[in-house]
Design a protein around this motif. Structure first.
Motif, PDB file in Angstrom:
ATOM      1  N   ASP A  55      59.250  42.435  29.242  1.00 17.46           N
ATOM      2  CA  ASP A  55      60.170  41.896  30.250  1.00 17.46           C
ATOM      3  C   ASP A  55      60.784  40.606  29.702  1.00 17.46           C
ATOM      4  O   ASP A  55      60.171  39.542  29.771  1.00 17.46           O
ATOM      5  N   PRO A  56      61.991  40.681  29.139  1.00 19.30           N
ATOM      6  CA  PRO A  56      62.626  39.505  28.533  1.00 19.30           C
ATOM      7  C   PRO A  56      62.788  38.319  29.485  1.00 19.30           C
ATOM      8  O   PRO A  56      62.893  37.182  29.034  1.00 19.30           O
ATOM      9  N   ARG A  57      62.774  38.541  30.790  1.00 16.83           N
ATOM     10  CA  ARG A  57      62.884  37.437  31.753  1.00 16.83           C
ATOM     11  C   ARG A  57      61.695  36.485  31.667  1.00 16.83           C
ATOM     12  O   ARG A  57      61.783  35.333  32.103  1.00 16.83           O
ATOM     13  N   ALA A  58      60.586  36.938  31.111  1.00 18.10           N
ATOM     14  CA  ALA A  58      59.383  36.110  31.020  1.00 18.10           C
ATOM     15  C   ALA A  58      59.459  35.079  29.892  1.00 18.10           C
ATOM     16  O   ALA A  58      58.690  34.112  29.903  1.00 18.10           O
ATOM     17  N   ALA A  59      60.365  35.244  28.959  1.00 16.35           N
ATOM     18  CA  ALA A  59      60.482  34.319  27.823  1.00 16.35           C
ATOM     19  C   ALA A  59      60.720  32.891  28.317  1.00 16.35           C
ATOM     20  O   ALA A  59      61.520  32.657  29.220  1.00 16.35           O
ATOM     21  N   LEU A  61      59.093  36.393  40.900  1.00 15.31           N
ATOM     22  CA  LEU A  61      59.772  37.681  40.822  1.00 15.31           C
ATOM     23  C   LEU A  61      59.398  38.485  39.587  1.00 15.31           C
ATOM     24  O   LEU A  61      59.965  39.550  39.344  1.00 15.31           O
ATOM     25  N   ILE A  62      58.458  37.969  38.798  1.00 12.15           N
ATOM     26  CA  ILE A  62      58.026  38.658  37.579  1.00 12.15           C
ATOM     27  C   ILE A  62      56.534  38.920  37.689  1.00 12.15           C
ATOM     28  O   ILE A  62      55.743  37.996  37.795  1.00 12.15           O
ATOM     29  N   GLY A  63      56.155  40.180  37.679  1.00  7.64           N
ATOM     30  CA  GLY A  63      54.746  40.547  37.748  1.00  7.64           C
ATOM     31  C   GLY A  63      54.064  40.322  36.412  1.00  7.64           C
ATOM     32  O   GLY A  63      54.657  39.785  35.479  1.00  7.64           O
TER      33      GLY A  63
END
Length: 63
Positions: A16-20, A48-50
């Motif tokens: 999940d690139p949003r976690a970077a 919003l990121i599990g």
């Protein structure tokens, strides 16, 4: 090597690139195996990121 509850910064995350750029904690009590394709489970990344799965080279220990 990481241990359960280690705080880590996620440098990149194929899962999940949003976690970077975010920080989280390692969930795994043992080194990851074939079930996770050698990736560590990181939780508490964001509202919003599990939990995400990250390779060792995508993580840096912060604590």
């Amino acid at each position: 090597m990481f241990e359960e509850n280690d705080e880590v910064k996620i440098l990149a995350c194929e899962d999940d690139p949003r976690a970077a750029g975010r920080t989280g904690r390692i969930v795994d009590g043992v080194p990851p195996g074939p079930r996770t394709n050698g990736r560590w489970t990181v939780r508490a990344v964001g509202l919003l990121i599990g939990p995400v799965l990250c390779h060792s080279h995508e993580l840096r220990k912060t604590g």
